[in-house]
Design a protein around this motif. Structure first.
Motif, PDB file in Angstrom:
ATOM      1  N   GLU A  94       2.821  -0.518  -9.456  1.00 14.11           N
ATOM      2  CA  GLU A  94       2.718  -0.481 -10.919  1.00 14.11           C
ATOM      3  C   GLU A  94       2.881  -1.888 -11.485  1.00 14.11           C
ATOM      4  OE1 GLU A  94       5.426   1.078 -14.683  1.00 14.11           O
ATOM      5  OE2 GLU A  94       5.741   1.925 -12.683  1.00 14.11           O
ATOM      6  N   PRO A  95       1.814  -2.456 -12.100  1.00 13.99           N
ATOM      7  CA  PRO A  95       1.928  -3.793 -12.695  1.00 13.99           C
ATOM      8  C   PRO A  95       2.958  -3.795 -13.821  1.00 13.99           C
ATOM      9  CG  PRO A  95      -0.373  -3.146 -12.470  1.00 13.99           C
ATOM     10  CD  PRO A  95       0.451  -1.903 -12.224  1.00 13.99           C
ATOM     11  N   THR A  96       3.789  -4.812 -13.848  1.00 11.08           N
ATOM     12  CA  THR A  96       4.819  -4.907 -14.884  1.00 11.08           C
ATOM     13  C   THR A  96       5.223  -6.369 -15.039  1.00 11.08           C
ATOM     14  OG1 THR A  96       6.946  -3.992 -15.603  1.00 11.08           O
ATOM     15  CG2 THR A  96       6.754  -4.594 -13.282  1.00 11.08           C
ATOM     16  N   LEU A  97       6.215  -6.630 -15.871  1.00  9.76           N
ATOM     17  CA  LEU A  97       6.743  -7.981 -16.035  1.00  9.76           C
ATOM     18  C   LEU A  97       8.154  -8.032 -15.473  1.00  9.76           C
ATOM     19  CD1 LEU A  97       5.600  -8.888 -19.671  1.00  9.76           C
ATOM     20  CD2 LEU A  97       4.738  -9.866 -17.540  1.00  9.76           C
ATOM     21  N   VAL A  98       8.338  -8.849 -14.467  1.00  8.75           N
ATOM     22  CA  VAL A  98       9.644  -9.027 -13.844  1.00  8.75           C
ATOM     23  C   VAL A  98      10.006 -10.508 -13.917  1.00  8.75           C
ATOM     24  CG1 VAL A  98      10.922  -8.951 -11.678  1.00  8.75           C
ATOM     25  CG2 VAL A  98       9.480  -7.025 -12.341  1.00  8.75           C
ATOM     26  N   ASN A  99      11.185 -10.798 -14.426  1.00  2.00           N
ATOM     27  CA  ASN A  99      11.611 -12.195 -14.597  1.00  2.00           C
ATOM     28  C   ASN A  99      10.575 -13.001 -15.389  1.00  2.00           C
ATOM     29  OD1 ASN A  99      13.427 -11.129 -12.594  1.00  2.00           O
ATOM     30  ND2 ASN A  99      13.995 -13.221 -12.107  1.00  2.00           N
ATOM     31  N   GLY A 100       9.978 -12.335 -16.380  1.00  2.00           N
ATOM     32  CA  GLY A 100       9.037 -13.011 -17.262  1.00  2.00           C
ATOM     33  C   GLY A 100       7.667 -13.248 -16.676  1.00  2.00           C
ATOM     34  N   ASN A 101       7.398 -12.731 -15.488  1.00  2.00           N
ATOM     35  CA  ASN A 101       6.130 -12.977 -14.823  1.00  2.00           C
ATOM     36  C   ASN A 101       5.538 -11.674 -14.281  1.00  2.00           C
ATOM     37  OD1 ASN A 101       5.907 -16.203 -14.372  1.00  2.00           O
ATOM     38  ND2 ASN A 101       8.054 -15.580 -14.301  1.00  2.00           N
ATOM     39  N   PRO A 102       4.204 -11.615 -14.133  1.00  2.00           N
ATOM     40  CA  PRO A 102       3.580 -10.410 -13.591  1.00  2.00           C
ATOM     41  C   PRO A 102       4.115 -10.080 -12.199  1.00  2.00           C
ATOM     42  CG  PRO A 102       1.925 -11.846 -14.568  1.00  2.00           C
ATOM     43  CD  PRO A 102       3.205 -12.638 -14.511  1.00  2.00           C
ATOM     44  N   ALA A 103       4.363  -8.800 -11.949  1.00  2.00           N
ATOM     45  CA  ALA A 103       4.885  -8.347 -10.659  1.00  2.00           C
ATOM     46  C   ALA A 103       4.474  -6.892 -10.465  1.00  2.00           C
ATOM     47  CB  ALA A 103       6.409  -8.494 -10.612  1.00  2.00           C
ATOM     48  N   LEU A 104       4.779  -6.357  -9.291  1.00  2.00           N
ATOM     49  CA  LEU A 104       4.499  -4.957  -8.995  1.00  2.00           C
ATOM     50  C   LEU A 104       5.796  -4.217  -8.711  1.00  2.00           C
ATOM     51  CD1 LEU A 104       1.453  -5.002  -6.493  1.00  2.00           C
ATOM     52  CD2 LEU A 104       1.397  -4.437  -8.934  1.00  2.00           C
ATOM     53  N   VAL A 105       5.946  -3.058  -9.337  1.00  2.00           N
ATOM     54  CA  VAL A 105       6.998  -2.131  -8.948  1.00  2.00           C
ATOM     55  C   VAL A 105       6.368  -1.164  -7.956  1.00  2.00           C
ATOM     56  CG1 VAL A 105       8.502  -0.256  -9.690  1.00  2.00           C
ATOM     57  CG2 VAL A 105       8.306  -2.311 -11.086  1.00  2.00           C
ATOM     58  N   VAL A 106       6.835  -1.176  -6.733  1.00  2.00           N
ATOM     59  CA  VAL A 106       6.220  -0.394  -5.646  1.00  2.00           C
ATOM     60  C   VAL A 106       6.996   0.902  -5.428  1.00  2.00           C
ATOM     61  CG1 VAL A 106       5.534  -0.416  -3.219  1.00  2.00           C
ATOM     62  CG2 VAL A 106       5.407  -2.522  -4.567  1.00  2.00           C
ATOM     63  N   ARG A 107       6.259   1.991  -5.304  1.00  2.00           N
ATOM     64  CA  ARG A 107       6.871   3.306  -5.065  1.00  2.00           C
ATOM     65  C   ARG A 107       6.281   3.949  -3.822  1.00  2.00           C
ATOM     66  NH1 ARG A 107       9.733   4.455  -9.679  1.00  2.00           N
ATOM     67  NH2 ARG A 107       9.069   3.293 -11.539  1.00  2.00           N
ATOM     68  N   LEU A 108       7.119   4.652  -3.071  1.00  2.00           N
ATOM     69  CA  LEU A 108       6.691   5.447  -1.917  1.00  2.00           C
ATOM     70  C   LEU A 108       6.892   6.910  -2.276  1.00  2.00           C
ATOM     71  CD1 LEU A 108       8.199   3.554   1.176  1.00  2.00           C
ATOM     72  CD2 LEU A 108       5.904   3.377   0.217  1.00  2.00           C
ATOM     73  N   ASP A 109       5.795   7.659  -2.289  1.00  2.00           N
ATOM     74  CA  ASP A 109       5.847   9.072  -2.683  1.00  2.00           C
ATOM     75  C   ASP A 109       6.545   9.243  -4.030  1.00  2.00           C
ATOM     76  OD1 ASP A 109       4.551   9.807  -0.344  1.00  2.00           O
ATOM     77  OD2 ASP A 109       6.411  10.196   0.746  1.00  2.00           O
ATOM     78  N   GLY A 110       6.284   8.309  -4.934  1.00  2.00           N
ATOM     79  CA  GLY A 110       6.839   8.400  -6.277  1.00  2.00           C
ATOM     80  C   GLY A 110       8.237   7.848  -6.436  1.00  2.00           C
ATOM     81  N   GLU A 111       8.894   7.512  -5.336  1.00  2.00           N
ATOM     82  CA  GLU A 111      10.264   6.986  -5.399  1.00  2.00           C
ATOM     83  C   GLU A 111      10.250   5.451  -5.353  1.00  2.00           C
ATOM     84  OE1 GLU A 111      13.081   8.727  -5.793  1.00  2.00           O
ATOM     85  OE2 GLU A 111      11.892  10.562  -5.953  1.00  2.00           O
ATOM     86  N   LEU A 112      11.075   4.843  -6.187  1.00  2.00           N
ATOM     87  CA  LEU A 112      11.145   3.386  -6.227  1.00  2.00           C
ATOM     88  C   LEU A 112      11.491   2.822  -4.857  1.00  2.00           C
ATOM     89  CD1 LEU A 112      11.229   0.718  -7.852  1.00  2.00           C
ATOM     90  CD2 LEU A 112      13.643   1.189  -8.311  1.00  2.00           C
ATOM     91  N   ASP A 113      10.652   1.903  -4.379  1.00  2.00           N
ATOM     92  CA  ASP A 113      10.897   1.271  -3.078  1.00  2.00           C
ATOM     93  C   ASP A 113      11.262  -0.194  -3.217  1.00  2.00           C
ATOM     94  OD1 ASP A 113      10.607   1.491  -0.007  1.00  2.00           O
ATOM     95  OD2 ASP A 113       9.415  -0.280  -0.493  1.00  2.00           O
ATOM     96  N   GLY A 114      10.649  -0.896  -4.190  1.00  2.00           N
ATOM     97  CA  GLY A 114      10.955  -2.307  -4.324  1.00  2.00           C
ATOM     98  C   GLY A 114      10.123  -2.984  -5.387  1.00  2.00           C
ATOM     99  N   VAL A 115      10.323  -4.290  -5.510  1.00  2.00           N
ATOM    100  CA  VAL A 115       9.598  -5.111  -6.474  1.00  2.00           C
ATOM    101  C   VAL A 115       8.938  -6.264  -5.724  1.00  2.00           C
ATOM    102  CG1 VAL A 115       9.837  -6.715  -8.405  1.00  2.00           C
ATOM    103  CG2 VAL A 115      11.069  -4.549  -8.431  1.00  2.00           C
ATOM    104  N   LEU A 116       7.645  -6.468  -5.982  1.00  2.00           N
ATOM    105  CA  LEU A 116       6.884  -7.539  -5.344  1.00  2.00           C
ATOM    106  C   LEU A 116       6.531  -8.599  -6.385  1.00  2.00           C
ATOM    107  CD1 LEU A 116       5.393  -8.584  -2.757  1.00  2.00           C
ATOM    108  CD2 LEU A 116       3.364  -7.401  -3.631  1.00  2.00           C
ATOM    109  N   ALA A 117       7.004  -9.817  -6.167  1.00  2.00           N
ATOM    110  CA  ALA A 117       6.694 -10.945  -7.051  1.00  2.00           C
ATOM    111  C   ALA A 117       5.944 -11.998  -6.250  1.00  2.00           C
ATOM    112  CB  ALA A 117       7.975 -11.531  -7.635  1.00  2.00           C
ATOM    113  N   LEU A 118       5.211 -12.856  -6.962  1.00  2.00           N
ATOM    114  CA  LEU A 118       4.367 -13.856  -6.297  1.00  2.00           C
ATOM    115  C   LEU A 118       4.668 -15.270  -6.776  1.00  2.00           C
ATOM    116  CD1 LEU A 118       0.814 -12.203  -6.589  1.00  2.00           C
ATOM    117  CD2 LEU A 118       2.517 -11.851  -4.797  1.00  2.00           C
ATOM    118  N   ARG A 119       4.316 -16.212  -5.912  1.00  2.00           N
ATOM    119  CA  ARG A 119       4.255 -17.620  -6.305  1.00  2.00           C
ATOM    120  C   ARG A 119       2.801 -18.036  -6.137  1.00  2.00           C
ATOM    121  NH1 ARG A 119       7.934 -22.738  -4.394  1.00  2.00           N
ATOM    122  NH2 ARG A 119       6.355 -24.383  -4.547  1.00  2.00           N
TER     123      ARG A 119
END
Length: 298
Positions: A243-268
């Motif tokens: 799920e695209p979102t804003l994390v720490n002021g920057n675009p990131a993904l909130v990742v879910r496994l079978d609908g359950e929160l699994d983690g947050v992916l940020a990029l450089r």
């Protein structure tokens, strides 16, 4: 504090709370520890004779800095025994944080990781001077050094950070495009255009904290990382969504496994290519991605 809603000390503290939290978070990389620092700041603030305080904001920042420095030294020892790689705690942030380029860059996962390479006092001086534009004399009072020493520390810290920080800010559209390629790879299990957006020497860092499975050491190389992401983070018959979102002021993904929160992916992202991927899976660090955290430089 609710019992003293009309108390001047409370009103002043509440008025500057978001600033104090931002200062503590940028020094510590941990929202939980930043909240503890604010509690310690409050306990000291209510004992202060306000008639003796000329600048309440500066005084509060000074208390917060001293408490954060104490906590930072404790954190340093804690990180030495941390299982696997350590990443800053991600924060779901408001659109106004993303709109403030200076603030968004200062709390980005990429820069926060660079700050991790500084000694505690260097980090405090850098954050206060470069991010919050605090004067050398004020910083000297906060860290217990002379103004001349603070100037030297600031110069050394700035040189260290500049050598390691992203070379230039990139448009959010570039980061979003790279995140979309990551999302497709995660959700479909096929690499598709992921290799096109990864730099050859890209680094993937995962943080499971010993609670969730994560590579104990960074994964290096576009092809290795592509295979890892295309495999859905090791999924077996599970539905992965990003799920695209804003994390720490920057675009990131909130990742879910079978609908359950699994983690947050940020990029450089640098020069249109992804040079760093940061995936936080440690559940203790995911409590701030459900509700927005206000941050400010003022």
């Amino acid at each position: 504090m609710s019992d003293h809603a009309t108390d001047p000390a409370t009103e002043t503290f509440v008025a500057h709370r978001n600033l104090l939290f931002t200062v503590a978070y940028e020094m510590l990389g941990s929202a939980a520890d930043a909240e503890d620092v604010l509690q310690e700041t409050w306990l000291r603030w209510v004992k202060v004779d306000l008639e003796e305080v000329r600048d309440e904001r500066s005084y509060l920042v000074r208390i917060t800095t001293r408490q954060a420095l104490n906590r930072l030294r404790t954190l340093k020892r804690r990180k030495e025994s941390y299982v696997g790689s350590w990443l800053p705690e991600p924060l779901l942030t408001t659109p106004d944080v993303a709109a403030d380029a200076e603030l968004a860059e200062s709390v980005s996962m990429a820069l926060m990781l660079v700050l991790e390479t500084l000694a505690p006092t260097e980090r405090a001086v850098f954050v206060l001077r470069e991010v919050f534009d605090v004067g050398y004399d004020e910083i000297a009072e906060a860290v217990g050094k002379s103004p001349a020493a603070v100037r030297q520390i600031a110069h050394r810290a700035r040189k260290h950070v500049d050598a390691r920080r992203p070379r230039a800010a990139v448009p959010a559209s570039q980061t979003r495009a790279a995140l979309e390629a990551c999302r497709r790879a995660l959700e479909t299990g096929a690499p598709q255009g992921l290799l096109d957006v990864l730099a050859p020497d890209v680094v993937f860092v995962g943080d499971g904290g010993g609670v969730k499975h994560a590579a104990l050491r960074p994964v290096v190389g576009a092809e290795r990382i592509t295979r890892f992401l295309a495999g859905g983070l090791g999924r077996v018959g599970r539905v992965v969504t990003g799920e695209p979102t804003l994390v720490n002021g920057n675009p990131a993904l909130v990742v879910r496994l079978d609908g359950e929160l699994d983690g947050v992916l940020a990029l450089r992202v640098e020069d249109g290519r992804v040079t760093g991927l940061y995936y936080v899976r440690n559940p203790e660090k995911l409590t701030r991605v459900q509700t927005e955290t206000p941050l400010t430089l003022r």
